[in-house]
Design a protein around this motif. Sequence first.
Motif, PDB file in Angstrom:
ATOM      1  N   LYS A 197       4.365 -17.552  -0.560  1.00 26.34           N
ATOM      2  CA  LYS A 197       5.319 -16.866  -1.437  1.00 26.34           C
ATOM      3  C   LYS A 197       4.698 -15.627  -2.064  1.00 26.34           C
ATOM      4  N   SER A 198       3.423 -15.744  -2.441  1.00 24.92           N
ATOM      5  CA  SER A 198       2.752 -14.616  -3.087  1.00 24.92           C
ATOM      6  C   SER A 198       2.455 -13.494  -2.111  1.00 24.92           C
ATOM      7  N   CYS A 199       2.051 -13.866  -0.891  1.00 24.84           N
ATOM      8  CA  CYS A 199       1.679 -12.873   0.125  1.00 24.84           C
ATOM      9  C   CYS A 199       2.431 -13.198   1.412  1.00 24.84           C
ATOM     10  N   PRO A 200       3.736 -12.899   1.459  1.00 25.12           N
ATOM     11  CA  PRO A 200       4.522 -13.241   2.642  1.00 25.12           C
ATOM     12  C   PRO A 200       4.096 -12.383   3.835  1.00 25.12           C
ATOM     13  N   PRO A 201       4.392 -12.872   5.056  1.00 23.98           N
ATOM     14  CA  PRO A 201       5.256 -14.028   5.288  1.00 23.98           C
ATOM     15  C   PRO A 201       4.550 -15.376   5.319  1.00 23.98           C
ATOM     16  N   SER A 202       3.227 -15.410   5.602  1.00 21.96           N
ATOM     17  CA  SER A 202       2.576 -16.707   5.794  1.00 21.96           C
ATOM     18  C   SER A 202       1.401 -16.948   4.863  1.00 21.96           C
ATOM     19  N   GLY A 203       0.961 -15.920   4.109  1.00 23.73           N
ATOM     20  CA  GLY A 203      -0.180 -16.096   3.211  1.00 23.73           C
ATOM     21  C   GLY A 203      -1.510 -16.165   3.916  1.00 23.73           C
ATOM     22  N   CYS A 204      -1.576 -15.675   5.138  1.00 18.03           N
ATOM     23  CA  CYS A 204      -2.838 -15.673   5.879  1.00 18.03           C
ATOM     24  C   CYS A 204      -3.738 -14.540   5.372  1.00 18.03           C
ATOM     25  N   LYS A 205      -4.897 -14.397   5.984  1.00 19.18           N
ATOM     26  CA  LYS A 205      -5.869 -13.396   5.538  1.00 19.18           C
ATOM     27  C   LYS A 205      -5.298 -11.984   5.638  1.00 19.18           C
ATOM     28  N   ASP A 206      -4.643 -11.655   6.746  1.00 13.35           N
ATOM     29  CA  ASP A 206      -4.050 -10.331   6.915  1.00 13.35           C
ATOM     30  C   ASP A 206      -2.950 -10.079   5.884  1.00 13.35           C
ATOM     31  N   ASP A 207      -2.160 -11.127   5.587  1.00 10.99           N
ATOM     32  CA  ASP A 207      -1.080 -10.976   4.610  1.00 10.99           C
ATOM     33  C   ASP A 207      -1.644 -10.729   3.209  1.00 10.99           C
ATOM     34  N   ILE A 208      -2.731 -11.416   2.857  1.00  8.34           N
ATOM     35  CA  ILE A 208      -3.352 -11.208   1.541  1.00  8.34           C
ATOM     36  C   ILE A 208      -3.925  -9.796   1.450  1.00  8.34           C
ATOM     37  N   ALA A 209      -4.567  -9.334   2.526  1.00 10.61           N
ATOM     38  CA  ALA A 209      -5.117  -7.974   2.526  1.00 10.61           C
ATOM     39  C   ALA A 209      -4.004  -6.943   2.370  1.00 10.61           C
ATOM     40  N   SER A 210      -2.887  -7.134   3.082  1.00 15.99           N
ATOM     41  CA  SER A 210      -1.755  -6.202   2.968  1.00 15.99           C
ATOM     42  C   SER A 210      -1.171  -6.221   1.556  1.00 15.99           C
ATOM     43  N   ALA A 211      -1.085  -7.407   0.948  1.00 15.77           N
ATOM     44  CA  ALA A 211      -0.556  -7.508  -0.415  1.00 15.77           C
ATOM     45  C   ALA A 211      -1.462  -6.809  -1.411  1.00 15.77           C
ATOM     46  N   ILE A 212      -2.770  -6.927  -1.240  1.00 14.00           N
ATOM     47  CA  ILE A 212      -3.725  -6.251  -2.140  1.00 14.00           C
ATOM     48  C   ILE A 212      -3.568  -4.737  -2.033  1.00 14.00           C
ATOM     49  N   VAL A 213      -3.480  -4.225  -0.786  1.00 17.62           N
ATOM     50  CA  VAL A 213      -3.318  -2.778  -0.586  1.00 17.62           C
ATOM     51  C   VAL A 213      -2.039  -2.292  -1.246  1.00 17.62           C
ATOM     52  N   ARG A 214      -0.942  -3.019  -1.094  1.00 18.09           N
ATOM     53  CA  ARG A 214       0.336  -2.609  -1.681  1.00 18.09           C
ATOM     54  C   ARG A 214       0.288  -2.639  -3.197  1.00 18.09           C
ATOM     55  N   MET A 215      -0.307  -3.688  -3.760  1.00 15.58           N
ATOM     56  CA  MET A 215      -0.370  -3.787  -5.219  1.00 15.58           C
ATOM     57  C   MET A 215      -1.240  -2.676  -5.810  1.00 15.58           C
ATOM     58  N   GLU A 216      -2.360  -2.380  -5.181  1.00 13.56           N
ATOM     59  CA  GLU A 216      -3.226  -1.290  -5.655  1.00 13.56           C
ATOM     60  C   GLU A 216      -2.503   0.047  -5.551  1.00 13.56           C
ATOM     61  N   ASP A 217      -1.725   0.221  -4.491  1.00 17.15           N
ATOM     62  CA  ASP A 217      -0.964   1.452  -4.311  1.00 17.15           C
ATOM     63  C   ASP A 217       0.101   1.602  -5.404  1.00 17.15           C
ATOM     64  N   LEU A 218       0.806   0.521  -5.729  1.00 14.47           N
ATOM     65  CA  LEU A 218       1.833   0.577  -6.780  1.00 14.47           C
ATOM     66  C   LEU A 218       1.223   0.898  -8.137  1.00 14.47           C
ATOM     67  N   ARG A 219       0.067   0.346  -8.417  1.00 17.01           N
ATOM     68  CA  ARG A 219      -0.572   0.596  -9.719  1.00 17.01           C
ATOM     69  C   ARG A 219      -1.006   2.045  -9.889  1.00 17.01           C
ATOM     70  N   ARG A 220      -1.284   2.709  -8.781  1.00 19.45           N
ATOM     71  CA  ARG A 220      -1.699   4.109  -8.867  1.00 19.45           C
ATOM     72  C   ARG A 220      -0.529   5.065  -9.002  1.00 19.45           C
ATOM     73  N   LYS A 221       0.667   4.632  -8.683  1.00 20.97           N
ATOM     74  CA  LYS A 221       1.818   5.521  -8.737  1.00 20.97           C
ATOM     75  C   LYS A 221       2.180   5.848 -10.187  1.00 20.97           C
ATOM     76  N   PRO A 222       2.673   7.069 -10.468  1.00 18.66           N
ATOM     77  CA  PRO A 222       3.154   7.392 -11.821  1.00 18.66           C
ATOM     78  C   PRO A 222       4.409   6.594 -12.151  1.00 18.66           C
ATOM     79  N   LYS A 223       4.654   6.395 -13.425  1.00 13.10           N
ATOM     80  CA  LYS A 223       5.785   5.551 -13.835  1.00 13.10           C
ATOM     81  C   LYS A 223       7.131   6.106 -13.359  1.00 13.10           C
ATOM     82  N   PRO A 224       7.384   7.420 -13.382  1.00 17.32           N
ATOM     83  CA  PRO A 224       8.671   7.910 -12.852  1.00 17.32           C
ATOM     84  C   PRO A 224       8.910   7.507 -11.398  1.00 17.32           C
ATOM     85  N   GLU A 225       7.840   7.525 -10.582  1.00 14.79           N
ATOM     86  CA  GLU A 225       7.990   7.121  -9.189  1.00 14.79           C
ATOM     87  C   GLU A 225       8.283   5.626  -9.090  1.00 14.79           C
TER      88      GLU A 225
END
Length: 545
Positions: free
Chosen positions: A353-381
């Motif tokens: 659920k946290s790192c869909p679709p299956s929570g495997c190693k690749d899914d966790i890595a993709s979720a980390i990259v996406r979360m780090e990317d969102l945190r860097r975005k400015p609030k208007p974006e």
Amino acid sequence: LEQPFASHKHALFVGIVIMATCLSTVGALDAAAIAQAAANAAECKKSTGSNAASAQEPADSQLPWGPETSFEPTLELASVAIEQQCAQNAHDSCNLERTDRVQHMLATQESGRDASNCARRPDGEAMILAILETEGVPEDSLAPLRSHGLAAATDIPRVRELRARSHEDLASLAAAMGLRRNAQTQVWTPAQLSEAEREDAVSLILHAEGLSAESAPPVEDLEGRTKAKLELLAVAMGIKRVRVGWATCCPPRGTKQDIVSALLKAWQLAQMSKAELQALAFEKNIKSEELDWTACCPPAGDKEDIIRAIIRFEALGERKAARGAMLREKTYPELEERAQQLGIKAEGLGWAKSCPPSGCKDDIASAIVRMEDLRRKPKPELKSLAAKLRLDGYKASSRSRSRSRSQARGVGQRSRSPHLNKNALAMTIFRAEAAQLEAEHRKAARIAELEVVDQRELDVLVGALVIEPLLKALGVSERRNRAIHAIARAEELLSLPRPALEAVAIQQGIKGSGVGWASCCPPEGSKSDVVHAILRCELRNPSKC
């Protein structure tokens, strides 16, 4: 001259005045020469008496300024271009007025007397503070620097870097950023240039650097330049935006190599028309139908803004790919630890659920990259993304009258506040995207299952879901494919809670403001009626499926 005669002094005075006038005519006037000439002329005037004074009057009338005129530095973008042109003896290409050139040369001669370190200049700190403010440093970070001075800020890399630059380099960067020093207050403030002035100034800056807007220089040429020169070019090319940091304008970190990469891409994109750039922005999903150009390519959505957005998108894509590759080299426990640090793995929520679709190693890595990317975005974006996902508090469409009434009575209150801080908003977007990804994966898996099912079993499912009337007009070959997708979609919609189902109907324009559910989803506006209305809409327009 140790024993001067009146005639000698008079001749010397007239010669100095004529020389100064001739130099000003060709545009190569030097401030030190003017100052020395004025001082010598004044002494000659005192020594020669009335005869020399009478001879001086007609000569003075030839000068374009009076004897008491003071020249205050006016550092503008066009002035920087002229300074660089004159440094290369290219005065014939300067197309501004002669008096503007004279004023600028007086200013730069004064500012360039000590080019070893800006901290030795009395206005050096004020100039650095103005540059930092223009680069987007928040006021609460600038306040201590204003109070205690820059000498104590040895732990800030950007301050150390700017203090080490020459006064001439700083003045050029400040001028390119549109900063001007007020003659009375000595405060550096932004100055606006017209579009024509800016285009002329950019052409002059590029010409002074031996560059052309029509063709990109070799990468070796840019890499051989100092970072100060590269920053000046980035400002002139419109890559650097006012009050936006270098890491944002030249991602990922705003280093010298990042600026070089951004400049090369800017030269390439500048050859395209605005229509071509807009099409490219749509192709890269920078621009969507839900967002205005000012939202996806801030601040104005013009050609320069679209180029900046494309440069940022491509640079961040390269960074995300590199970051993903690095994360996949880590062990599973290391990835889990990082995901927990970012809040991706919540208490009581499984990895699938946290790192869909299956929570495997690749899914966790993709979720980390996406979360780090969102945190860097400015609030208007982030707000624009939230509106696109139609999160609570960011929906563009109006709610129904019945829903508004129920909320007025305290029923169906929103579970999340629309006024979230930046990190909380980033996490909300991440959860919504994760839910969408999970639903898409589940639907794709269900379609794969149905594709191998016998036709009689499909007919049974179609009848059970009461979607047979929606498929009557279809041919045999098309009917099976549509039936499979309709079954998977109907099961997905029926699994949604009523508020989420209503949101889908509103998003697709089925439910309008002031129209009851029984009217837009006949006969009763029940959950199954809403599902059938959505399926009917999507079957008419397969792109919505």
